[in-house]
Design a protein around this motif. Structure first.
Motif, PDB file in Angstrom:
ATOM      1  N   ILE A 130       0.850  -1.203   0.000  1.00 49.77           N
ATOM      2  CA  ILE A 130       0.000   0.000   0.000  1.00 49.77           C
ATOM      3  C   ILE A 130       0.882   1.249   0.000  1.00 49.77           C
ATOM      4  O   ILE A 130       0.637   2.200  -0.739  1.00 49.77           O
ATOM      5  CB  ILE A 130      -0.961   0.001   1.205  1.00 49.77           C
ATOM      6  CG1 ILE A 130      -2.006  -1.115   1.046  1.00 49.77           C
ATOM      7  CG2 ILE A 130      -1.651   1.355   1.355  1.00 49.77           C
ATOM      8  CD1 ILE A 130      -2.909  -1.294   2.240  1.00 49.77           C
ATOM      9  N   TYR A 131       1.918   1.219   0.833  1.00 51.48           N
ATOM     10  CA  TYR A 131       2.839   2.359   0.891  1.00 51.48           C
ATOM     11  C   TYR A 131       3.528   2.577  -0.462  1.00 51.48           C
ATOM     12  O   TYR A 131       3.621   3.703  -0.956  1.00 51.48           O
ATOM     13  CB  TYR A 131       3.896   2.137   1.972  1.00 51.48           C
ATOM     14  CG  TYR A 131       5.039   3.126   1.899  1.00 51.48           C
ATOM     15  CD1 TYR A 131       4.870   4.454   2.301  1.00 51.48           C
ATOM     16  CD2 TYR A 131       6.287   2.742   1.374  1.00 51.48           C
ATOM     17  CE1 TYR A 131       5.907   5.373   2.190  1.00 51.48           C
ATOM     18  CE2 TYR A 131       7.328   3.661   1.269  1.00 51.48           C
ATOM     19  CZ  TYR A 131       7.128   4.971   1.681  1.00 51.48           C
ATOM     20  OH  TYR A 131       8.144   5.864   1.560  1.00 51.48           O
ATOM     21  N   LEU A 132       4.004   1.475  -1.080  1.00 48.34           N
ATOM     22  CA  LEU A 132       4.681   1.589  -2.375  1.00 48.34           C
ATOM     23  C   LEU A 132       3.728   2.128  -3.442  1.00 48.34           C
ATOM     24  O   LEU A 132       4.128   2.887  -4.321  1.00 48.34           O
ATOM     25  CB  LEU A 132       5.231   0.225  -2.804  1.00 48.34           C
ATOM     26  CG  LEU A 132       6.425  -0.310  -2.001  1.00 48.34           C
ATOM     27  CD1 LEU A 132       6.755  -1.725  -2.437  1.00 48.34           C
ATOM     28  CD2 LEU A 132       7.649   0.599  -2.172  1.00 48.34           C
ATOM     29  N   ALA A 133       2.457   1.720  -3.342  1.00 52.87           N
ATOM     30  CA  ALA A 133       1.474   2.133  -4.342  1.00 52.87           C
ATOM     31  C   ALA A 133       1.156   3.624  -4.271  1.00 52.87           C
ATOM     32  O   ALA A 133       0.846   4.250  -5.290  1.00 52.87           O
ATOM     33  CB  ALA A 133       0.194   1.320  -4.184  1.00 52.87           C
ATOM     34  N   ILE A 134       1.220   4.203  -3.066  1.00 47.32           N
ATOM     35  CA  ILE A 134       0.828   5.603  -2.910  1.00 47.32           C
ATOM     36  C   ILE A 134       2.014   6.544  -2.671  1.00 47.32           C
ATOM     37  O   ILE A 134       1.852   7.751  -2.600  1.00 47.32           O
ATOM     38  CB  ILE A 134      -0.197   5.769  -1.762  1.00 47.32           C
ATOM     39  CG1 ILE A 134       0.440   5.397  -0.416  1.00 47.32           C
ATOM     40  CG2 ILE A 134      -1.439   4.932  -2.025  1.00 47.32           C
ATOM     41  CD1 ILE A 134      -0.470   5.634   0.778  1.00 47.32           C
ATOM     42  N   ARG A 163      -2.664   6.777 -10.733  1.00 49.64           N
ATOM     43  CA  ARG A 163      -3.263   5.609 -11.390  1.00 49.64           C
ATOM     44  C   ARG A 163      -4.412   5.047 -10.557  1.00 49.64           C
ATOM     45  O   ARG A 163      -5.442   4.628 -11.102  1.00 49.64           O
ATOM     46  CB  ARG A 163      -2.202   4.523 -11.601  1.00 49.64           C
ATOM     47  CG  ARG A 163      -1.250   4.794 -12.761  1.00 49.64           C
ATOM     48  CD  ARG A 163      -0.261   3.656 -12.935  1.00 49.64           C
ATOM     49  NE  ARG A 163       0.623   3.869 -14.072  1.00 49.64           N
ATOM     50  CZ  ARG A 163       1.577   3.012 -14.436  1.00 49.64           C
ATOM     51  NH1 ARG A 163       1.765   1.895 -13.743  1.00 49.64           N
ATOM     52  NH2 ARG A 163       2.341   3.274 -15.477  1.00 49.64           N
ATOM     53  N   ILE A 164      -4.236   5.015  -9.242  1.00 47.43           N
ATOM     54  CA  ILE A 164      -5.288   4.510  -8.352  1.00 47.43           C
ATOM     55  C   ILE A 164      -6.488   5.446  -8.377  1.00 47.43           C
ATOM     56  O   ILE A 164      -7.646   5.002  -8.454  1.00 47.43           O
ATOM     57  CB  ILE A 164      -4.751   4.342  -6.919  1.00 47.43           C
ATOM     58  CG1 ILE A 164      -3.669   3.264  -6.893  1.00 47.43           C
ATOM     59  CG2 ILE A 164      -5.880   3.968  -5.957  1.00 47.43           C
ATOM     60  CD1 ILE A 164      -2.937   3.149  -5.576  1.00 47.43           C
ATOM     61  N   GLN A 165      -6.235   6.757  -8.338  1.00 44.16           N
ATOM     62  CA  GLN A 165      -7.320   7.734  -8.389  1.00 44.16           C
ATOM     63  C   GLN A 165      -8.062   7.657  -9.721  1.00 44.16           C
ATOM     64  O   GLN A 165      -9.290   7.759  -9.766  1.00 44.16           O
ATOM     65  CB  GLN A 165      -6.749   9.145  -8.183  1.00 44.16           C
ATOM     66  CG  GLN A 165      -6.222   9.389  -6.775  1.00 44.16           C
ATOM     67  CD  GLN A 165      -5.435  10.682  -6.657  1.00 44.16           C
ATOM     68  OE1 GLN A 165      -4.945  11.222  -7.657  1.00 44.16           O
ATOM     69  NE2 GLN A 165      -5.318  11.206  -5.433  1.00 44.16           N
ATOM     70  N   THR A 166      -7.311   7.426 -10.797  1.00 43.79           N
ATOM     71  CA  THR A 166      -7.925   7.277 -12.116  1.00 43.79           C
ATOM     72  C   THR A 166      -8.778   6.020 -12.180  1.00 43.79           C
ATOM     73  O   THR A 166      -9.868   6.020 -12.761  1.00 43.79           O
ATOM     74  CB  THR A 166      -6.833   7.218 -13.201  1.00 43.79           C
ATOM     75  OG1 THR A 166      -6.082   8.430 -13.164  1.00 43.79           O
ATOM     76  CG2 THR A 166      -7.437   7.038 -14.577  1.00 43.79           C
ATOM     77  N   PHE A 167      -8.286   4.940 -11.589  1.00 44.60           N
ATOM     78  CA  PHE A 167      -9.046   3.688 -11.551  1.00 44.60           C
ATOM     79  C   PHE A 167     -10.374   3.877 -10.824  1.00 44.60           C
ATOM     80  O   PHE A 167     -11.414   3.376 -11.261  1.00 44.60           O
ATOM     81  CB  PHE A 167      -8.201   2.614 -10.849  1.00 44.60           C
ATOM     82  CG  PHE A 167      -8.989   1.443 -10.347  1.00 44.60           C
ATOM     83  CD1 PHE A 167      -9.576   0.540 -11.229  1.00 44.60           C
ATOM     84  CD2 PHE A 167      -9.146   1.230  -8.975  1.00 44.60           C
ATOM     85  CE1 PHE A 167     -10.309  -0.539 -10.757  1.00 44.60           C
ATOM     86  CE2 PHE A 167      -9.870   0.150  -8.502  1.00 44.60           C
ATOM     87  CZ  PHE A 167     -10.455  -0.734  -9.387  1.00 44.60           C
ATOM     88  N   LEU A 168     -10.348   4.635  -9.732  1.00 41.00           N
ATOM     89  CA  LEU A 168     -11.559   4.861  -8.942  1.00 41.00           C
ATOM     90  C   LEU A 168     -12.528   5.808  -9.639  1.00 41.00           C
ATOM     91  O   LEU A 168     -13.746   5.634  -9.536  1.00 41.00           O
ATOM     92  CB  LEU A 168     -11.186   5.412  -7.558  1.00 41.00           C
ATOM     93  CG  LEU A 168     -10.373   4.463  -6.664  1.00 41.00           C
ATOM     94  CD1 LEU A 168      -9.906   5.170  -5.404  1.00 41.00           C
ATOM     95  CD2 LEU A 168     -11.203   3.224  -6.303  1.00 41.00           C
ATOM     96  N   PRO A 205      -6.195  -1.034 -11.190  1.00 44.71           N
ATOM     97  CA  PRO A 205      -5.373   0.065 -11.723  1.00 44.71           C
ATOM     98  C   PRO A 205      -4.376  -0.437 -12.772  1.00 44.71           C
ATOM     99  O   PRO A 205      -3.962  -1.589 -12.743  1.00 44.71           O
ATOM    100  CB  PRO A 205      -4.645   0.593 -10.477  1.00 44.71           C
ATOM    101  CG  PRO A 205      -5.481   0.170  -9.321  1.00 44.71           C
ATOM    102  CD  PRO A 205      -6.095  -1.143  -9.722  1.00 44.71           C
ATOM    103  N   VAL A 206      -4.010   0.443 -13.676  1.00 41.80           N
ATOM    104  CA  VAL A 206      -3.036   0.105 -14.736  1.00 41.80           C
ATOM    105  C   VAL A 206      -1.677  -0.182 -14.106  1.00 41.80           C
ATOM    106  O   VAL A 206      -1.188   0.587 -13.285  1.00 41.80           O
ATOM    107  CB  VAL A 206      -2.919   1.258 -15.753  1.00 41.80           C
ATOM    108  CG1 VAL A 206      -1.810   0.973 -16.759  1.00 41.80           C
ATOM    109  CG2 VAL A 206      -4.245   1.476 -16.464  1.00 41.80           C
ATOM    110  N   THR A 207      -1.084  -1.326 -14.471  1.00 42.66           N
ATOM    111  CA  THR A 207       0.213  -1.729 -13.910  1.00 42.66           C
ATOM    112  C   THR A 207       1.309  -1.815 -14.964  1.00 42.66           C
ATOM    113  O   THR A 207       2.472  -2.023 -14.636  1.00 42.66           O
ATOM    114  CB  THR A 207       0.100  -3.095 -13.207  1.00 42.66           C
ATOM    115  OG1 THR A 207      -0.459  -4.046 -14.134  1.00 42.66           O
ATOM    116  CG2 THR A 207      -0.783  -3.008 -11.967  1.00 42.66           C
TER     117      THR A 207
END
Length: 376
Positions: free
Chosen positions: A199-203, A211-216, A330-332
């Motif tokens: 989670i830390y690495l992702a944000i 990318r996470i905000q775009t996914f949501l 999310p796009v990876t």
């Protein structure tokens, strides 16, 4: 004489692999031809390069299929050391592309060491776990040495940075360790420790958080960070039930970024429709079914763990790619195995399939030997 008899490979596994690679070449030509004409003055540019990768991959697949899979057990430590050298080297002398040092550029071809690392980590962990046996249930002597090596690999890949590959490697390692018989208490502790870290690495980086905000909320960012996902969804929607027809995608005409690489499934959906993509997915499921069957039928614990690890690696990438293209995750930046343009990924998948075919040959040889013995 009987001991040296070689069994036949799993025909359905071989057939589905050739079918997927061939179909991938057709779709790469379709998805890339407009871009190839614009940037390289030849519609065949990308498909010819991918064809050369497919030729190398086919050669390696046949070589791996012909070798007894047991040889990989001794090769595990050497492969891991070689991977570590490559991962360190790419950080020092690798080519920086879009802010990431993931590639060596050799003769116009991009070589990605982290792809080779996927195979190395599978072989290394499979060999070590099968050797330890029930010793894997000991945290200090069994699990901890494996976690240290995996942690080192993940740290080097993260340094590139390549979060998508870190996820894949973590999933692969976790799958192999589970198959190897890890103590469930240790597995729970490991999971609880890794989730906050990921989670830390992702944000921790703005582009990953975006990318996470775009996914949501892709509609809120459709002209910026959500553009690629929205174009992908438009392509899939435009395909409908029967598709627009092979070669007739609209989105590939400079609307959909990475149409021939990470988002090639969107072009498949647009040109072949729901019916065509369903048939395409059935071929993939045939591959997974025969791959898992080859693994679980092996008499050798190493063969079981190795085979399951190889199929899981391809399966994880398959799910991550489809999830990103359809907006499910999310796009990876993970390519679609056997299909997306990219030599390192294709060669790895085909060589891995060769090892699976070697396991299936050993299974068939043993079944034939048992049948002949029972008839005597």
């Amino acid at each position: 004489m009987t001991h040296k008899m070689k069994g036949r490979p799993d025909f359905l596994l071989l057939f589905s692999t050739i079918l997927l690679v061939g179909f991938g070449l057709v779709m790469i030509f379709s998805a890339s031809s407009a871009k190839a004409v614009f940037t390289h003055q030849s519609s065949w540019y990308y498909v010819l390069k991918q064809g050369s990768f497919a030729g190398i991959g086919l050669l390696l697949m046949l070589i791996c299929m012909g070798l007894p899979f047991s040889i990989w057990k001794k090769a595990g430590p050497s492969l891991m050391i070689f991977s570590l050298i490559l991962l360190v080297s790419v950080l020092i002398v690798g080519t920086n592309i879009n802010g990431a040092k993931r590639w060596f550029v050799v003769g116009g071809f991009n070589i990605q060491p982290s792809e080779f690392t996927k195979l190395s980590i599978i072989v290394y962990l499979s060999a070590l776990i099968s050797k330890k046996g029930e010793g894997i249930q000991s945290f200090k002597k069994g699990l901890l040495p494996l976690l240290i090596m995996v942690g080192l690999i993940l740290a080097l890949v993260m340094k590139q940075p390549d979060f998508g590959t870190v996820l894949i490697l973590a999933f692969i390692a976790g799958t192999i360790i589970m198959i190897g018989g890890i103590d469930l208490r240790h597995l729970l502790m490991l999971g609880l420790g890794l989730v906050p870290m990921f989670i830390y690495l992702a944000i921790s980086q703005s582009y990953r958080l975006k990318r996470i905000q775009t996914f949501l909320n892709p509609l809120d960012n459709q002209s910026d960070s959500g553009y690629q996902l929205m174009q992908s969804l438009y392509a899939l929607g435009h395909g409908g039930l029967l598709g627009t027809g092979l070669g007739r995608s609209v989105q590939k005409l400079f609307y959909l970024p990475e149409a021939h690489t990470d988002f090639i499934f969107a072009v498949i959906g647009e040109e072949l429709g729901l019916l065509g993509t369903t048939l395409f997915l059935l071929v993939f499921f045939l591959f997974f079914w025969r791959g898992f069957a080859a693994a679980i039928q092996s008499h050798d614990p190493f063969g079981v763990i190795l085979g399951m690890g190889l199929v899981s690696m391809i399966g994880i990438q398959f799910l991550l790619n489809l999830g990103a293209v359809t907006g499910s995750i999310p796009v990876t930046g993970v390519p679609l195995p056997f299909i997306s343009y990219g030599g390192s990924s294709l060669i790895l998948c085909m060589a891995s399939t060769g090892i699976l075919l070697s396991i299936s040959r050993d299974n068939n040889r043993r079944r034939k030997e048992q049948l002949e013995t029972s008839l005597k």
